[in-house]
Each structure stands twice: as structure tokens, then as C-alpha cells.
Scaffold this active site. Structure first.
Site, short mmCIF file in Angstrom:
data_model
loop_
_atom_site.label_atom_id
_atom_site.label_comp_id
_atom_site.label_asym_id
_atom_site.label_seq_id
_atom_site.Cartn_x
_atom_site.Cartn_y
_atom_site.Cartn_z
NE ARG A 23 46.58 61.81 -28.67
CZ ARG A 23 46.33 61.03 -29.73
NH1 ARG A 23 45.39 61.41 -30.69
NH2 ARG A 23 46.98 59.98 -29.81
CD GLU A 28 44.20 46.57 -32.23
OE1 GLU A 28 44.31 45.32 -32.32
OE2 GLU A 28 44.82 47.10 -33.26
CD GLN A 47 22.88 39.10 -27.74
OE1 GLN A 47 22.41 38.01 -28.13
NE2 GLN A 47 22.42 39.29 -26.74
CG ASP A 48 29.49 43.82 -28.97
OD1 ASP A 48 29.83 44.82 -29.74
OD2 ASP A 48 30.12 42.88 -28.44
CG ASN A 49 24.69 41.53 -24.32
OD1 ASN A 49 24.25 41.57 -25.16
ND2 ASN A 49 24.97 40.10 -23.88
NE ARG A 59 23.26 44.66 -14.08
CZ ARG A 59 22.06 44.79 -14.45
NH1 ARG A 59 21.34 44.01 -15.39
NH2 ARG A 59 21.68 46.10 -14.65
CG HIS A 62 22.27 35.28 -15.17
ND1 HIS A 62 21.98 36.56 -15.30
CD2 HIS A 62 21.90 35.10 -13.83
CE1 HIS A 62 21.53 37.29 -14.30
NE2 HIS A 62 21.29 36.24 -13.53
CE LYS A 71 27.43 34.85 -20.54
NZ LYS A 71 26.69 34.51 -19.13
CE1 TYR A 131 26.91 41.66 -20.37
CE2 TYR A 131 26.75 39.49 -21.55
CZ TYR A 131 26.11 40.34 -20.72
OH TYR A 131 24.90 40.37 -20.31
CD GLU A 142 19.22 34.73 -18.84
OE1 GLU A 142 18.34 35.22 -18.39
OE2 GLU A 142 20.56 35.21 -18.68
CE LYS A 169 17.63 36.45 -14.62
NZ LYS A 169 18.17 36.91 -15.89
CG ASP A 170 19.95 36.97 -10.68
OD1 ASP A 170 20.68 37.81 -11.08
OD2 ASP A 170 19.60 36.10 -11.38
C1 LIG Z 1 21.03 39.02 -21.05
C2 LIG Z 1 20.00 39.61 -21.96
C3 LIG Z 1 18.98 40.27 -21.50
N1 LIG Z 1 18.15 41.02 -22.14
C4 LIG Z 1 16.97 41.64 -21.55
C5 LIG Z 1 15.88 40.75 -20.72
C6 LIG Z 1 15.44 41.67 -19.81
O1 LIG Z 1 14.34 42.23 -20.12
C7 LIG Z 1 16.50 42.69 -19.63
C8 LIG Z 1 17.44 42.47 -18.21
O2 LIG Z 1 17.94 41.09 -18.18
P1 LIG Z 1 18.64 40.71 -17.01
O3 LIG Z 1 18.11 40.85 -16.09
O4 LIG Z 1 18.80 38.91 -17.42
O5 LIG Z 1 20.06 41.11 -17.36
P2 LIG Z 1 21.24 40.66 -16.41
O6 LIG Z 1 20.84 40.35 -15.19
O7 LIG Z 1 22.56 41.57 -16.67
O8 LIG Z 1 21.66 39.44 -17.01
C9 LIG Z 1 23.02 38.87 -17.63
O9 LIG Z 1 23.97 39.00 -16.33
C10 LIG Z 1 25.04 38.21 -16.29
C11 LIG Z 1 25.95 38.93 -15.72
C12 LIG Z 1 25.33 37.27 -17.50
O10 LIG Z 1 26.47 36.82 -17.62
C13 LIG Z 1 24.24 37.27 -18.59
O11 LIG Z 1 25.00 37.53 -19.78
C14 LIG Z 1 23.16 37.96 -18.37
O12 LIG Z 1 22.33 36.99 -17.81
O13 LIG Z 1 17.25 42.28 -20.93
C15 LIG Z 1 18.18 40.94 -23.46
O14 LIG Z 1 17.26 41.42 -24.46
N2 LIG Z 1 19.27 40.43 -24.22
C16 LIG Z 1 20.18 39.62 -23.33
O15 LIG Z 1 21.15 39.12 -23.76
#
Ligand SMILES: Cc1cn([C@H]2C[C@H](O)[C@@H](COP(=O)(O)OP(=O)(O)O[C@H]3O[C@H](C)C(=O)[C@H](O)[C@H]3O)O2)c(=O)[nH]c1=O
Length: 183
Positions: A23, A28, A47-49, A59, A62, A71, A131, A142, A169-170
Site C-alpha cells: 500500500r 511513527e 509548537q508544530d510548524n 530559509r 535563524h 527543533k 518541524y 528572532e 530579513k535573511d
Molecule cells: C517561524 C514562525 C514564523 N511565523 C510567521 C512570521 C512571518 O509572518 C511568517 C514567515 O516567517 P519567516 O519568514 O520567519 O519564516 P521562515 O523563514 O521559514 O523561518 C523559519 O526558518 C528557519 C528554517 C527556522 O529554523 C526557524 O524555525 C524559522 O525562523 O510566519 C509564525 O507565525 N510562527 C513561527 O513560528
């Protein structure tokens, strides 16, 4: 599930036990008891993202300078080159990095401890990155570490004529010399 050590002892590769059949597969993706027994870590994920990125996106790197997050990261669609950088000044591995290819087909996960900057570069047309974090997101805490700091010298799998797709930002990530770091 087994935990595999890396060149930085605190960063672990998690390899789940995958059950395949006609299938498809089952595994897990997280089991607290099994994870704790295999890693010796006592974690509480709050938190789960989930992020989706197109090919060429980078990305990171951070971290949260306060309420630092541990994480547990994985890819469920596509493939990324995932990087953790040790930014704990007291660490014997300070400034060193670990890179791991995470794909939908290798099922691998990485445990990125608090005290590390984290990021990834997307290798596939698109990548879904999931994650868990051990503390909550606080925007004010941050910080971004420059993805291309020559002092860290991450060997990103980016062709010389390519420029990664990164957020404003980055673009403004701090060098290791200028970044706020952990003790
Ligand atoms: C991280 C995060 C972001 N947000 C909102 C804030 C912004 O409006 C939007 C995008 O955020 P950002 O551009 O910071 O997302 P990433 O660039 O994927 O950030 C992540 O990128 C690298 C890989 C990491 O390890 C971090 O966990 C995390 O900073 O999501 C949230 O609402 N909650 C959250 O936990």
C-alpha cells in the site's frame, strides 16, 4: 528509530523505522518515549510548524536569542539541504556547522538543539518542511545569522552562477562576528 551522531555531538540525525508494504509505508514520525530512550533527551515540544518553499529558496539561518528553540525537523515532500550552526561561544564546536540532506524518501530528521542557528536550502522543485519546537515563537527574540559568512563557510549545494531566493530579513543576517550569540 535510531539516533545517529554527527560531527557536532549535540546535533543528531534521527532515522525512524519505516514499515513498507504494497500500500505504501507507515512510520511513527515522533514518539516521545522512543525518542527520549534513543537520544537521552528530555524534550517537550510546544509548537508544530510547516513551511513550503520553491526550488532555490534558502530559509535561515535563524535562532531565538531568548527562549531558544530546540527543533526536530523533517521533509515530507521534496528535498532540502538542512544546516545547523553551533553559536554557543563556550562550545568546542563554536562556529562549526552540520549539513544533512533531508528528503521525502530518506525519512530522516535532524535534532537541532537550542543554541544553534538553523536553515535549509531547497533542492527539489518544491519542499514541504515540518518541524517541532521546544519553545514558542517570539518575533522579538528572532535573529538571523548570515547564510554566507565566510567564517562559517557552509558548503551549500548552490551552483556558482545561482543566487538563493532569500527573504529581506535573511539578506540582513549578521556575521558570526557581529551576531548576538549564546554563552
Ligand atoms: C517561524 C514562525 C514564523 N511565523 C510567521 C512570521 C512571518 O509572518 C511568517 C514567515 O516567517 P519567516 O519568514 O520567519 O519564516 P521562515 O523563514 O521559514 O523561518 C523559519 O526558518 C528557519 C528554517 C527556522 O529554523 C526557524 O524555525 C524559522 O525562523 O510566519 C509564525 O507565525 N510562527 C513561527 O513560528
Amino acid at each position: 528509530m535510531r539516533a545517529v551522531s554527527t560531527s557536532i555531538p549535540d546535533v543528531l540525525i534521527i532515522e525512524p523505522k519505516v514499515f513498507g508494504d504494497s500500500r505504501g509505508f507507515f512510520f511513527e514520525s515522533f514518539n516521545l518515549k522512543v525518542f527520549s530512550q534513543a537520544t537521552g533527551l528530555d524534550v517537550n515540544f510546544v509548537q508544530d510548524n510547516h513551511s513550503r518553499s520553491v526550488k532555490g529558496v534558502l530559509r535561515g539561518l535563524h535562532y531565538q536569542i531568548r527562549q531558544p528553540q530546540g527543533k526536530l525537523v523533517r521533509v515530507v515532500r521534496g528535498a532540502v539541504f538542512d544546516v545547523s550552526v553551533d553559536i554557543r561561544k563556550s562550545s568546542p564546536n563554536f562556529g562549526q556547522w552540520v549539513g544533512v540532506e533531508l528528503t521525502e524518501d530518506n525519512y530522516r530528521q535532524v535534532w537541532v538543539p537550542p543554541g544553534f542557528a538553523h536553515g535549509f536550502y531547497v533542492l527539489s522543485d518544491s519542499a514541504d518542511f515540518l518541524y517541532k519546537t521546544t519553545d514558542y515563537y517570539v518575533p522579538d527574540f528572532e535573529r538571523s545569522l548570515a547564510w554566507n559568512d565566510p567564517k562559517v563557510a557552509i558548503a551549500w549545494p548552490i551552483d556558482n552562477d545561482e543566487q538563493p531566493i532569500i527573504s529581506i530579513k535573511d539578506e540582513l543576517g549578521a556575521s558570526l562576528a557581529d551576531a548576538e550569540l549564546f554563552a
